[in-house]
Design an enzyme around this catalytic site. Sequence first.
Site, PDB file in Angstrom:
ATOM      1  N   LYS A 118       0.824  -1.220   0.000  1.00 16.62           N
ATOM      2  CA  LYS A 118       0.000   0.000   0.000  1.00 16.62           C
ATOM      3  C   LYS A 118       0.859   1.272   0.000  1.00 16.62           C
ATOM      4  O   LYS A 118       2.044   1.230   0.303  1.00 16.62           O
ATOM      5  CB  LYS A 118      -0.935  -0.015   1.208  1.00 16.62           C
TER       6      LYS A 118
HETATM    7  C1  LIG Z   1      -5.144  -4.677   0.912  1.00 12.35           C
HETATM    8  C2  LIG Z   1      -6.620  -4.580   0.883  1.00 12.35           C
HETATM    9  C3  LIG Z   1      -7.398  -4.960   1.979  1.00 12.35           C
HETATM   10  C4  LIG Z   1      -6.866  -5.699   3.166  1.00 12.35           C
HETATM   11  O1  LIG Z   1      -5.922  -5.074   3.864  1.00 12.35           O
HETATM   12  P1  LIG Z   1      -4.968  -5.934   4.827  1.00 12.35           P
HETATM   13  O2  LIG Z   1      -4.334  -4.859   5.627  1.00 12.35           O
HETATM   14  O3  LIG Z   1      -4.013  -6.661   3.946  1.00 12.35           O
HETATM   15  O4  LIG Z   1      -5.839  -6.830   5.608  1.00 12.35           O
HETATM   16  C5  LIG Z   1      -8.747  -4.728   1.939  1.00 12.35           C
HETATM   17  N1  LIG Z   1      -9.347  -4.196   0.854  1.00 12.35           N
HETATM   18  C6  LIG Z   1      -8.639  -3.845  -0.238  1.00 12.35           C
HETATM   19  C7  LIG Z   1      -9.359  -3.243  -1.399  1.00 12.35           C
HETATM   20  C8  LIG Z   1      -7.255  -4.051  -0.271  1.00 12.35           C
HETATM   21  O5  LIG Z   1      -6.556  -3.738  -1.364  1.00 12.35           O
END
Ligand SMILES: *Cc1c(COP(=O)(O)O)cnc(C)c1O
Length: 312
Positions: A118
């Site tokens: 992210k």
């Molecule tokens: C990465 C992601 C998540 C989950 O996040 P985590 O921190 O990995 O649990 C949820 N929704 C979307 C759209 C994502 O890209």
Amino acid sequence: MALDIGPGDEVITTPMTFIATASAIMCAGARPVFIDVEESSGNINPSLIERAITKKTKAIIPVHLYGQVCDMVAIKAIADKHGLKVIEDSAHCVEGMRDGFRPGNLSDAACFSFYATKNLTCGEGGAISFNNPLLFEKLKLLRLHGMTKSVADREKSGYEHWDMKLLGWKYNLDNIQAAILLPQLERLNKKLQMCENIASLYNNNLKNINGIRLFDIAKNCIHARHLYQIQVLGKSRDAVLNELQKMSIGVVVNYRAIHKLDYYKKELGYQQGDFPVAKNIGDTVISLPFFPNMTFEQAMEVINCVAISIGD
Ligand SMILES: *Cc1c(COP(=O)(O)O)cnc(C)c1O
């Protein structure tokens, strides 16, 4: 769960997302109800929400796909009319804004991910933003075993007996991760600008290639530039994907529509042909390499390889 959504409840969301969006609804014991998305952006289509509302509907979870904020003004108006909660999946969108509103401004809660891929990351973890003090108390309990005191409280006032109020998890972000995260906040705008430059370069050079479609960005929208997408038209996406991988271009698919995955097909009974817009995006989309420090030469190489793989 903090919003008292559970067994017997329904939550409206999009099939054009990472599985975690719908899994969070399942983990709370509720049922995800998918609706189709907008062709222009891949975001949940607000005009389809009302016909999916039943007596069991408790909430809507829009996902700001790739970093483009959903039409939150429209979604909030529908939610208010029907007494529904809104929870934003803002995993792709820390920096975004639309119609002057940022994630968290028009919802009951906005959820962010700090996973390794992210824009803002400490490897794992996340945050929830909200402005309801009751929700804060409940989330504090849920994230730490349902305990009324934490070890940090002991620092302030010495040891005091604590109680367990509800069944919770151990989902707190630790101080070491927070230390990695905080300095990134100052660099967020600069990195967004760098990603904007790469996106412009991609846009200007890819828009004229036959066989490619680019997503639109809505008016009054600041895109968080988490992922850069092309859609492959008139040729097999997987063939183009494989060509690009053979040329050592780091491509991935975000995402194949999740109602087609085994688990959700089985649990929710959806068919391949449901949500045709989401299915089509999921079957045609490719994420190109995209990161703030990408050089002009790297971006141009990706563009050339895309043109070769498309055969234009
Ligand atoms: C990465 C992601 C998540 C989950 O996040 P985590 O921190 O990995 O649990 C949820 N929704 C979307 C759209 C994502 O890209």
